[in-house]
Enzyme design. Structure first.
Site, short mmCIF file in Angstrom:
data_model
loop_
_atom_site.label_atom_id
_atom_site.label_comp_id
_atom_site.label_asym_id
_atom_site.label_seq_id
_atom_site.Cartn_x
_atom_site.Cartn_y
_atom_site.Cartn_z
CG HIS A 1 10.20 -7.56 7.02
ND1 HIS A 1 8.83 -7.67 7.14
CD2 HIS A 1 10.47 -6.23 7.12
CE1 HIS A 1 8.31 -6.47 7.32
NE2 HIS A 1 9.28 -5.57 7.33
CB CYS B 1 6.11 -2.01 8.47
SG CYS B 1 6.72 -3.30 7.37
CG HIS C 1 10.98 -3.82 11.24
ND1 HIS C 1 9.85 -3.16 11.67
CD2 HIS C 1 10.86 -3.92 9.89
CE1 HIS C 1 9.07 -2.89 10.62
NE2 HIS C 1 9.66 -3.35 9.53
CD GLU C 2 14.04 -3.91 7.65
OE1 GLU C 2 13.42 -4.69 6.89
OE2 GLU C 2 13.65 -2.74 7.87
O1 GNR Z 1 11.24 2.94 7.65
C1 GNR Z 1 11.10 2.21 8.63
N1 GNR Z 1 11.13 2.75 9.88
C2 GNR Z 1 11.16 2.00 11.03
C3 GNR Z 1 10.94 2.65 12.23
C4 GNR Z 1 10.97 1.96 13.42
C5 GNR Z 1 11.24 0.60 13.40
C6 GNR Z 1 11.45 -0.07 12.22
C7 GNR Z 1 11.42 0.62 11.03
S1 GNR Z 1 11.73 -0.21 9.54
C8 GNR Z 1 10.83 0.77 8.43
C9 GNR Z 1 11.06 0.31 7.02
C10 GNR Z 1 10.52 -1.09 6.86
O2 GNR Z 1 9.36 -1.38 6.92
N2 GNR Z 1 11.41 -2.03 6.71
O3 GNR Z 1 11.02 -3.32 6.63
NI NI Z 2 9.08 -3.43 7.49
#
Ligand code: GNR
Ligand code: NI
Length: 136
Positions: A102, A56, A98-99
């Protein structure tokens, strides 16, 4: 996102208070094709889980295995404001989740055991003491 060689970015992580996400899974040598997801919502996720090594941009230098649903269906508005749905698996499913997390103030470490989360936080504090970079 591109400057930090990330594959995804949530607007709020750079201080823009909008529920907007960009994702580009293309490699660094491929043409940039950013996908934009406005007001994305997970409307369905699989029972089946998958484990990916996640990093991240907000937690520099820590990579951990994270378990999440393997597939998701996401509803969102595209760059033109049109309602869309996407069903994703693999890295795209992981990155979308993941996003979207956030957008609600969460980081991937919130999905780790307390032991593993504390280890990441300790390491981050140590890194910050030893560097005065822009994220310090
Ligand atoms: O660049 C990123 N690579 C990633 C790899 C595996 C799972 C999620 C990510 S997202 C991350 C960029 C990031 O932190 N986006 O919020
Ligand atoms: Ni992230």
């Amino acid at each position: 996102m591109y400057a930090a060689a990330g594959i995804g970015l949530a607007a709020i992580r750079i201080g823009e208070p909008w529920r907007v996400v960009t994702i580009d899974l293309g490699g660094q040598n491929e043409p940039r094709q950013p996908r934009v997801f406005i007001n994305p919502e997970v409307m369905w996720h699989s029972e089946e889980a998958a484990i990916y090594m996640e990093g991240c941009l907000s937690i520099p230098t820590s990579y951990e295995e994270v378990e999440r649903p393997a597939s998701v269906r996401v509803r969102y508005l595209d760059i033109n404001g049109a309602q869309r749905k996407i069903e994703a698996g693999g890295l795209l499913a992981t990155c979308l989740q993941h996003e979207i997390e956030h957008l609600d103030g969460k980081l991937f470490i919130d999905r780790l055991s307390r032991l593993r989360r504390d280890r990441v936080i300790k390491r981050l504090a140590k890194t910050r003491r030893h560097s005065a970079g822009p994220m310090a």
